[in-house]
Design an enzyme around this catalytic site. Structure first.
Site: not given
Length: 121
Positions: A23, A75, A100
């Site tokens: 990622e 978050e 996402k």
């Protein structure tokens, strides 16, 4: 607390946020929904942009955060985005949703969303 709102939905930006190394390396698209709670009456009465939030400038600032320094948790990203929203003293409260849609989940799903609400203390 005022009931007036400015909402920006579906703002897209590419970021490198996530726990997994892939990622961070490859990045992915994030989608933002932001609602600002503020009194828009003074701006409307005077037809004065300086008495409200310029949503174009807000969008640019939010995208810079998403494209900026990577974090592991969405978050954390949501909190950083809320901080940008509350930077204007006109904003009493902000609700931020970070989507996402390409989260690394090995099952069929539509979206992962973290929504936070923050207010001026």
């Amino acid at each position: 607390m005022t009931a007036d709102r400015i909402t920006l939905k579906g703002l897209r930006a590419r970021g490198r946020h996530g726990v997994l190394a892939a990622e961070r390396e490859l990045g992915q698209e994030f989608v933002l929904d932001v609602t600002l709670f503020l009194d828009t009456a003074p701006a409307a009465a005077g037809d004065d942009l300086t008495l409200t939030v310029h949503y174009g400038e807000l969008a640019e600032a939010l995208v810079k955060v998403v494209e900026g320094e990577p974090v592991e948790l969405i978050e954390t990203l949501a909190q950083r985005l809320a901080d940008v929203c509350l930077a204007s003293e006109l904003v009493e409260r902000a609700e931020v949703s970070v989507h996402k849609p390409a989260a690394p989940i090995p099952l069929p799903f539509d979206d992962v969303v973290v929504t936070i609400e923050r207010s001026r203390l």
